[in-house]
Design an enzyme around this catalytic site. Sequence first.
Site, short mmCIF file in Angstrom:
data_model
loop_
_atom_site.label_atom_id
_atom_site.label_comp_id
_atom_site.label_asym_id
_atom_site.label_seq_id
_atom_site.Cartn_x
_atom_site.Cartn_y
_atom_site.Cartn_z
N GLN A 102 0.83 -1.20 0.00
CA GLN A 102 0.00 0.00 0.00
C GLN A 102 0.87 1.25 0.00
OE1 GLN A 102 -3.50 -0.41 2.93
NE2 GLN A 102 -2.04 -1.96 3.61
N VAL A 104 3.79 4.04 -0.95
CA VAL A 104 4.14 4.76 -2.19
C VAL A 104 5.62 5.16 -2.18
CG1 VAL A 104 1.78 5.60 -2.47
CG2 VAL A 104 3.43 6.99 -1.19
N HIS A 120 -1.11 1.66 -4.52
CA HIS A 120 -1.47 3.08 -4.42
C HIS A 120 -0.52 4.00 -5.16
CE1 HIS A 120 -3.53 1.75 -0.42
NE2 HIS A 120 -4.30 1.51 -1.47
N ASN A 218 2.93 -7.03 13.44
CA ASN A 218 2.46 -5.69 13.76
C ASN A 218 2.56 -5.53 15.28
OD1 ASN A 218 0.88 -3.34 14.19
ND2 ASN A 218 -0.33 -3.76 12.36
C1 BV8 Z 1 -11.65 3.38 -3.71
C2 BV8 Z 1 -1.73 6.88 -1.50
C3 BV8 Z 1 -13.52 3.22 -5.13
C4 BV8 Z 1 -1.83 8.33 -1.17
C5 BV8 Z 1 -3.39 5.80 -0.07
C6 BV8 Z 1 -16.09 7.13 1.78
C7 BV8 Z 1 -15.84 7.99 0.72
C8 BV8 Z 1 -14.91 7.71 -0.25
C9 BV8 Z 1 -14.19 6.51 -0.17
C10 BV8 Z 1 -14.44 5.68 0.89
C11 BV8 Z 1 -15.37 5.95 1.85
N1 BV8 Z 1 -15.37 4.93 2.75
C12 BV8 Z 1 -14.45 4.00 2.36
C13 BV8 Z 1 -13.90 4.45 1.24
C14 BV8 Z 1 -12.90 3.78 0.51
C15 BV8 Z 1 -11.56 4.42 0.85
C16 BV8 Z 1 -11.11 3.96 2.24
O1 BV8 Z 1 -10.67 2.86 2.38
N2 BV8 Z 1 -11.25 4.81 3.25
C17 BV8 Z 1 -10.87 4.36 4.60
C18 BV8 Z 1 -10.10 5.46 5.29
C19 BV8 Z 1 -12.13 3.96 5.31
N3 BV8 Z 1 -10.68 3.89 -0.14
C20 BV8 Z 1 -10.51 4.57 -1.27
O2 BV8 Z 1 -10.95 5.67 -1.49
C21 BV8 Z 1 -9.73 3.80 -2.33
N4 BV8 Z 1 -10.42 3.90 -3.58
O3 BV8 Z 1 -12.24 2.82 -2.82
O4 BV8 Z 1 -12.18 3.57 -4.97
C22 BV8 Z 1 -14.31 4.45 -4.75
C23 BV8 Z 1 -14.35 5.48 -5.66
C24 BV8 Z 1 -15.10 6.60 -5.34
C25 BV8 Z 1 -15.78 6.69 -4.11
C26 BV8 Z 1 -15.69 5.63 -3.19
C27 BV8 Z 1 -14.96 4.52 -3.50
C28 BV8 Z 1 -8.35 4.41 -2.49
C29 BV8 Z 1 -7.56 4.18 -1.22
C30 BV8 Z 1 -6.10 4.57 -1.48
C31 BV8 Z 1 -5.77 5.82 -0.67
N5 BV8 Z 1 -4.35 6.15 -0.88
N6 BV8 Z 1 -2.10 6.09 -0.32
C32 BV8 Z 1 -0.74 8.75 -0.22
O5 BV8 Z 1 0.00 7.90 0.31
O6 BV8 Z 1 -0.62 9.98 -0.03
S1 BV8 Z 1 -3.75 4.88 1.30
C33 BV8 Z 1 -2.69 5.37 2.53
O7 BV8 Z 1 -3.27 4.86 3.70
C34 BV8 Z 1 -1.29 4.81 2.46
O8 BV8 Z 1 -1.07 4.07 1.30
C35 BV8 Z 1 -1.14 3.91 3.65
O9 BV8 Z 1 -0.58 2.69 3.32
C36 BV8 Z 1 -2.55 3.72 4.02
C37 BV8 Z 1 -2.73 3.67 5.53
O10 BV8 Z 1 -2.94 2.42 5.79
P1 BV8 Z 1 -1.72 1.57 6.43
O11 BV8 Z 1 -0.70 1.29 5.40
O12 BV8 Z 1 -2.35 0.43 7.10
O13 BV8 Z 1 -1.04 2.52 7.46
P2 BV8 Z 1 -1.62 2.90 8.84
O14 BV8 Z 1 -0.92 4.12 9.25
O15 BV8 Z 1 -3.10 2.85 8.77
O16 BV8 Z 1 -1.20 1.68 9.82
C38 BV8 Z 1 0.15 1.44 10.05
C39 BV8 Z 1 0.21 0.11 10.78
O17 BV8 Z 1 1.57 -0.20 11.00
C40 BV8 Z 1 -0.46 0.14 12.15
O18 BV8 Z 1 -1.27 -1.01 12.30
C41 BV8 Z 1 0.73 0.07 13.13
O19 BV8 Z 1 0.42 -0.66 14.30
C42 BV8 Z 1 1.74 -0.67 12.31
N7 BV8 Z 1 3.14 -0.41 12.66
C43 BV8 Z 1 3.68 0.70 13.23
N8 BV8 Z 1 5.02 0.53 13.37
C44 BV8 Z 1 5.33 -0.70 12.87
C45 BV8 Z 1 4.14 -1.31 12.42
N9 BV8 Z 1 4.11 -2.54 11.87
C46 BV8 Z 1 5.29 -3.19 11.77
N10 BV8 Z 1 6.48 -2.69 12.18
C47 BV8 Z 1 6.53 -1.45 12.73
N11 BV8 Z 1 7.72 -0.94 13.15
#
Ligand code: BV8
Length: 248
Positions: A102, A104, A120, A218
């Site tokens: 996920q 970039v 992404h 994680n």
């Molecule tokens: C889509 C690029 C169809 C950009 C990213 C309402 C309205 C509109 C859309 C939605 C909606 N509800 C749901 C959606 C769908 C939406 C979505 O999922 N929203 C979520 C927030 C609910 N998704 C989309 O919009 C996707 N497209 O669905 O298209 C559509 C079309 C129109 C309308 C509706 C739907 C597109 C999603 C892509 C978004 N772009 N990145 C950029 O980077 O600037 S996603 C972005 O978030 C990053 O890529 C990143 O990877 C991701 C976050 O997630 P994680 O990677 O899991 O990172 P996070 O911080 O969350 O967690 C980190 C984890 O690591 C934690 O668990 C932590 O404990 C752990 N950790 C910490 N330290 C360590 C560790 N693990 C191991 N070792 C360590 N040392």
Amino acid sequence: MHSDIQQAANILAHARRLVILTGAGISKESGIPTFREAQQGLWAKHDPQRLATLQGFMANPKLVWDWYQFRLGLVEQAQPNPGHRAIAALEQRLPHVEVITQNVDGLHGQAGSHRVLELHGNIRRFKCLAGHTGLTMADLAGQQATPPLCPHPGCGALVRPDVVWFGENLDYRVLNQAIADCDACDVLLIVGTSGVVQPAASLPYHAWNARARIVEVNPEKSELTEIAHVHLSGPAGELLPQVAALML
Ligand code: BV8
């Protein structure tokens, strides 16, 4: 925990088709903040989920451009960490390894992984609002405007990062390939993702339905922990090398 690490090593060592799904957590130990953490410094008051949208960009192109330039600076200073390198080394140890990320930041490729699906996009790549793709910062050199304008003759549209914003569809070829890989795997390793962002967070259920063995690394529990056969609680940069060392 040691028995869990041994169990994870045994599962991975026998993988015929291993898929590794990674999120922002695997790059944390490379100095790149995860999405869930408060933004750093000047970005503290901004919500990434509002900045990482076309609406956010159209409302304030300079603010979003500057945010990505800030993050690009972090990425360019970052090096792959032992977690990325342990994943890359698995390609020499196992018959078939596919990374689906996920992130970039491009760090899996820099670490030596050859089969990487970037769900992404990539923060080092740019495109313009008129659809010209494959632009790099070198193509934009010399422009003072922020965001710069498309250098294609006669274009001049705003340039944006070539990443998938919230509300935008993923590249269907990349997503279809990721789904096919998860449908066909016998082991899925999930590293550093909260399992919140869709459709990436649905990929593990394809592996689950295919009766794959699932290992998660994680420090916290995630939305996906419930389907993991083994959950290793700790940082990927420490745990993945330990798992790899027991696979020999
Ligand atoms: C889509 C690029 C169809 C950009 C990213 C309402 C309205 C509109 C859309 C939605 C909606 N509800 C749901 C959606 C769908 C939406 C979505 O999922 N929203 C979520 C927030 C609910 N998704 C989309 O919009 C996707 N497209 O669905 O298209 C559509 C079309 C129109 C309308 C509706 C739907 C597109 C999603 C892509 C978004 N772009 N990145 C950029 O980077 O600037 S996603 C972005 O978030 C990053 O890529 C990143 O990877 C991701 C976050 O997630 P994680 O990677 O899991 O990172 P996070 O911080 O969350 O967690 C980190 C984890 O690591 C934690 O668990 C932590 O404990 C752990 N950790 C910490 N330290 C360590 C560790 N693990 C191991 N070792 C360590 N040392």
